[in-house]
Design a protein around this motif. Structure first.
Motif, PDB file in Angstrom:
ATOM      1  N   GLN A  32      44.619  37.698  36.735  1.00 52.41           N
ATOM      2  CA  GLN A  32      43.916  38.064  37.960  1.00 52.41           C
ATOM      3  C   GLN A  32      44.848  38.056  39.168  1.00 52.41           C
ATOM      4  N   ALA A  90      29.855  48.432  30.542  1.00 53.18           N
ATOM      5  CA  ALA A  90      29.682  47.561  31.707  1.00 53.18           C
ATOM      6  C   ALA A  90      28.396  46.755  31.630  1.00 53.18           C
ATOM      7  N   GLU A  91      27.482  47.198  30.777  1.00 52.71           N
ATOM      8  CA  GLU A  91      26.185  46.527  30.742  1.00 52.71           C
ATOM      9  C   GLU A  91      26.025  45.566  29.579  1.00 52.71           C
ATOM     10  N   PRO A  99      38.320  44.704  37.690  1.00 56.99           N
ATOM     11  CA  PRO A  99      38.459  45.034  39.106  1.00 56.99           C
ATOM     12  C   PRO A  99      39.045  43.908  39.950  1.00 56.99           C
ATOM     13  N   GLN A 100      38.926  42.661  39.485  1.00 56.97           N
ATOM     14  CA  GLN A 100      39.448  41.572  40.309  1.00 56.97           C
ATOM     15  C   GLN A 100      40.961  41.417  40.174  1.00 56.97           C
ATOM     16  N   CYS A 101      41.568  42.162  39.287  1.00 53.48           N
ATOM     17  CA  CYS A 101      43.026  42.089  39.142  1.00 53.48           C
ATOM     18  C   CYS A 101      43.674  43.009  40.164  1.00 53.48           C
ATOM     19  N   SER A 122      31.668  32.666  39.090  1.00 57.62           N
ATOM     20  CA  SER A 122      32.117  31.753  38.036  1.00 57.62           C
ATOM     21  C   SER A 122      32.284  30.321  38.548  1.00 57.62           C
ATOM     22  N   HIS A 123      31.974  30.082  39.817  1.00 57.29           N
ATOM     23  CA  HIS A 123      32.072  28.714  40.338  1.00 57.29           C
ATOM     24  C   HIS A 123      30.950  27.864  39.755  1.00 57.29           C
ATOM     25  N   ALA A 177      36.252  42.345  44.750  1.00 58.46           N
ATOM     26  CA  ALA A 177      35.843  42.061  43.360  1.00 58.46           C
ATOM     27  C   ALA A 177      36.277  40.655  42.962  1.00 58.46           C
ATOM     28  N   GLY A 178      37.455  40.270  43.431  1.00 60.64           N
ATOM     29  CA  GLY A 178      37.958  38.932  43.101  1.00 60.64           C
ATOM     30  C   GLY A 178      37.087  37.845  43.682  1.00 60.64           C
ATOM     31  N   TYR A 188      36.172  32.652  50.998  1.00 62.09           N
ATOM     32  CA  TYR A 188      35.714  31.983  49.776  1.00 62.09           C
ATOM     33  C   TYR A 188      35.645  30.478  49.992  1.00 62.09           C
ATOM     34  N   TYR A 225      29.567  46.570  37.482  1.00 61.72           N
ATOM     35  CA  TYR A 225      30.251  45.852  36.401  1.00 61.72           C
ATOM     36  C   TYR A 225      30.172  44.348  36.616  1.00 61.72           C
ATOM     37  N   SER A 251      33.698  37.729  41.863  1.00 57.32           N
ATOM     38  CA  SER A 251      33.757  37.204  40.501  1.00 57.32           C
ATOM     39  C   SER A 251      34.079  35.705  40.528  1.00 57.32           C
ATOM     40  N   ASN A 252      34.901  35.264  41.508  1.00 60.74           N
ATOM     41  CA  ASN A 252      35.177  33.830  41.613  1.00 60.74           C
ATOM     42  C   ASN A 252      33.939  33.052  42.035  1.00 60.74           C
ATOM     43  N   SER A 274      34.472  52.762  32.566  1.00 58.85           N
ATOM     44  CA  SER A 274      33.740  53.189  33.761  1.00 58.85           C
ATOM     45  C   SER A 274      34.501  52.864  35.038  1.00 58.85           C
ATOM     46  N   LEU A 275      35.481  51.999  34.965  1.00 61.98           N
ATOM     47  CA  LEU A 275      36.236  51.636  36.157  1.00 61.98           C
ATOM     48  C   LEU A 275      37.540  52.415  36.284  1.00 61.98           C
ATOM     49  N   LYS A 324      39.459  32.919  35.713  1.00 63.05           N
ATOM     50  CA  LYS A 324      40.224  31.845  36.375  1.00 63.05           C
ATOM     51  C   LYS A 324      40.819  30.886  35.359  1.00 63.05           C
TER      52      LYS A 324
END
Lengths: 290, 449
Positions: free
Chosen positions: B263, B149-150, B303-305, A176-177, A168-169, A130, A202, A172-173, B339-340, B179
């Motif tokens: 996260q 999700a959409e 999912p990012q967690c 969102s940057h 995914a992290g 990243y 998603y 998504s980061n 859905s996840l 974040k």
């Protein structure tokens, strides 16, 4: 319709909004995802060079092809390579992703490609990846408020070395940057569990899937009867795109694709709309109130 | 308990009194003795206040026992009124099978409304949703919203919920996988100005004369808001929020707003601790008119967690949170994308919810849907009500409709409407196959009343 995708990536995101993200997914039945990826990459590069896009630079994270491939691709499409170091950078996660061959690096890549690329030798550490991507992107656009785009060769390769949540992290980061204008990636959906595909859908704002032209012919024995249908699947396919619009609605479009030596061509489909829309009607029972 | 009318005194609003810490059997014996004494005198001589804990948890059993003698009238003062006559005029809720669902008079705490069966409600921030759910979100309940999700419609619900709490000065705990969770507060909508309300009333007044009563049920509900908009009290139970106007900063700098990022935490222990300490500050025991609290957890299994693949951990977190919130003056809203999750996990999460809602996207530029539903152009999505919280009662809430369209009026105001079939094209001579007396007639021509 593929042009619509490219225009959306070109226009980027609004202030305070996440960058538009595109998932291109294919499968063994219709393995043209990479051709679509190259098409989008070329279109975006043209927009950046012409100064028509929100982003001023492009970082390509190359997992499944070497940087030389991308240099040749851009040359074939008539894009000027000489000035490329101003607007494109390739992060090489293909040559030595796990840091095994420190002493062979110089021989593997052509000079042209090496001037545009830098190595990532530990693809397992996504935090470092990243930072590398952001650093390279900022290097292209300078200190101002400009933005850059990101293209990830294949998240299927990325998830081989890291967990789903870390992939995914990072995605998504990146989305969102503040300085990322748009991002797109390729996925081979049959290599993964449905959960991973759902996660990527998603996270993205556009999902483009490549499907076989003749669904019924796939998987069957080669017979004289279905030979022509199978042959069609080798060169043609269907391209379905689902856009998540800002107003919360989903726009679905479909085109046909034809893969040739020169590249991929998209042609509109006229009669499929009704069939698509029928599939998308919400599964609710509507009670008529008289 | 419902206010009762007495032959001697005027009706007074019911409030929960200060608790004497007595066991229930003693309370009943004491009350019976007091009433026996009261009956012998002509004027009220004693009063009794019951701990809210008793009232809220077992109103039926207590009221059953007490009201076999008399029906009760609780006040904060030391006066008790005889309610013999009230038994004839009012219908006290003697058992859990009572169907009287009208809201009791408002409590003294701003933003909190008394409801039937000893429940207290806070507004969801969406007036239509409050009506659908029978008053709002009950304090002590767990609300879960299934995301699509959409579409980001769950964010609209969350925003209204959080803004409503902040406008009422209710403490808020917000957890998010993004974040910068605190940045989300800048996207909260502000209450619409009064000017808008008045112009809306004027418009609806003007339109009345010209309106044709097609699907008249849609318009019948509009009579009520006209009455409600003339209230004089400063703080409305439910505000109308304008999404184009961000909430003023003083609402969330002055109040206790705690934002937690989920996260990067390895598991849910940190979030559980935050929730536990927040809910500990809003315990229901003391019965004082403390502010209600709100917890909003966005995309719990995002999912990012890192905890997103720990199915049992997430489930046990929800279970413990539900247990904690039950005994507190707070409401928890959790959104999650089903859905996840695996199918079995989704089912388990759905079972945990007291109130279960889901949002769904609708296709854009869909001619078939435009023909089928009226008002399609203004719709942004659909809301389904799967389960409605029913605390302290066995009576389910049976809704007329469970699917509603989400619309943003003038791109600013969130409204929910029942789905209505679009007018059938008379020339085609056929309806769309749905039942209903209006659509039954298939012939064009003279209107037949």
């Amino acid at each position: 319709m593929a042009d619509t995708i490219c225009r959306t990536l070109r226009d980027g995101g609004l202030e305070g909004e996440h960058a538009p993200a595109l998932t291109i997914k294919d499968s063994k039945a219709s393995p043209f995802g990479f051709d679509v990826f190259n098409y989008v990459l070329t279109q975006l590069s043209n927009y950046i060079l012409a100064g028509k896009s929100q982003s001023r630079g492009l970082v390509v994270v190359a997992y499944s092809r070497s940087p030389s491939f991308y240099v040749d691709l851009l040359k074939r499409r008539g894009i000027d390579i000489a000035s490329s170091h101003d607007w494109i950078h390739i992060l090489d996660c293909y040559t030595d992703p796990l840091g095994w061959k420190n002493w062979l690096i110089d021989k593997d890549i052509s000079q042209e490609a090496s001037s545009l690329s830098s190595f990532c030798q530990d693809v397992r550490n996504l935090d470092k990846l990243y930072s590398l991507i952001i650093e390279q992107g900022k290097g292209l656009i300078g200190q101002g408020k400009d933005r850059f785009s990101i293209a990830i060769d294949s998240v299927s390769e990325m998830v081989r070395h890291a967990s789903i949540s870390s992939v995914a992290g990072i995605l998504s980061n990146l989305r969102s940057h503040d300085q990322v204008s748009s991002i797109f990636w390729l996925l081979h959906s049959d290599l993964h569990e449905i959960k991973f595909t759902s996660v990527l859908e998603y996270l993205s704002s556009m999902v483009a899937s490549v499907e076989p032209f003749n669904q019924a012919a796939f998987g069957q024995r080669v017979d004289l009867e279905n030979l022509s249908m199978l042959e069609q699947n080798f060169r043609k396919g269907k391209f379905h795109v689902r856009f998540k619009r800002r107003n919360g609605r989903v726009r679905v479009m479909c085109e046909e694709i034809l893969v040739e030596l020169a590249g991929i061509k998209f042609t509109p489909v006229l009669s499929e709309d009704e069939i698509i829309n029928q599939r998308l009607l919400p599964k609710v029972s509507i009670i008529v109130l008289s | 308990m419902k206010a009762a009318q007495t032959p001697h005194k005027k009706e007074v609003p019911c409030v929960f009194g200060r608790p004497p810490q007595l066991p229930i059997t003693k309370i009943i014996r004491l009350s019976a003795a007091l009433l026996a004494r009261h009956r012998r005198c002509s004027t009220p001589t004693a009063a009794l206040s019951l701990p809210p804990r008793v009232c809220s948890l077992r109103p039926e059993s207590l009221s059953c026992r007490l009201s076999t003698i008399y029906s009760w009238h609780f006040t904060g003062k030391t006066k008790l009124c005889s309610v013999d006559a009230a038994m004839a005029t009012t219908k006290p809720r003697l058992s859990s099978f009572s169907r009287n669902l009208s809201a009791v008079s408002s409590s003294q705490t701003p933003g909190v409304k008394c409801g039937p069966n000893g429940t207290m409600f806070v507004s969801s921030g969406i007036a239509d949703l409050d009506k659908i759910l029978g008053g709002g979100f009950p304090l002590g309940s767990l609300v879960m919203v299934m995301e699509d999700a959409e579409a980001p419609h769950h964010m609209l619900l969350l925003r209204n919920f959080m803004s409503q709490g902040l406008v009422h000065g209710q403490p808020l705990l917000y957890a998010s996988p993004s974040k910068d969770p605190r940045g989300f507060l800048g996207t909260l909508p502000s209450p619409a100005s009064l000017k808008h309300d008045k112009s809306r009333d004027r418009e609806s007044e003007q339109e009345k004369g010209l309106r044709i009563a097609w699907q008249y049920k849609k318009y019948m509900g509009e009579n009520q808001p006209n009455f409600d908009s003339h209230r004089d009290n400063k703080q409305d139970y439910c505000n109308e929020f304008d999404f184009r106007k961000p909430l003023e900063r003083h609402y969330f700098t002055r109040q206790r707003v705690n934002c937690v990022g989920i996260q990067h935490s390895k598991n849910l222990a940190a979030l559980q601790e935050h929730c536990a300490s927040f809910l500990a500050q809003h315990q229901r025991n003391d019965g004082s008119s403390a502010l209600a609290g709100r917890i909003a957890i966005q995309s719990l299994c995002a999912p990012q967690c890192e905890h997103s693949n720990m199915d049992w951990e997430m489930l046990s977190f929800i279970k413990s949170l539900k247990g904690m919130v039950r005994s507190s003056n707070a409401v928890v809203v959790i959104t999650f994308p089903p859905s996840l999750l695996s199918l079995s996990s989704t089912k388990r999460w759905q079972h945990m919810a007291d109130t279960l809602l889901s949002v769904a996207a609708i296709p854009d530029e869909d001619k078939e849907l435009a023909k089928l539903l009226s008002g399609y152009q203004d719709m942004v999505g659909l809301l389904n009500v799967h389960k409605v919280a029913r605390l302290n009662t066995q009576v389910p809430l049976i809704l007329e409709a469970t699917t509603f369209s989400i619309k943003l009026q003038k791109r600013r105001f969130l409204v929910l409407e029942c789905l209505n079939q679009a007018p059938v094209d008379g020339s085609s001579g056929s309806s769309y196959g749905t039942s209903g007396s209006c659509s039954g007639s298939s012939k064009a021509g003279t209107l037949d009343f």
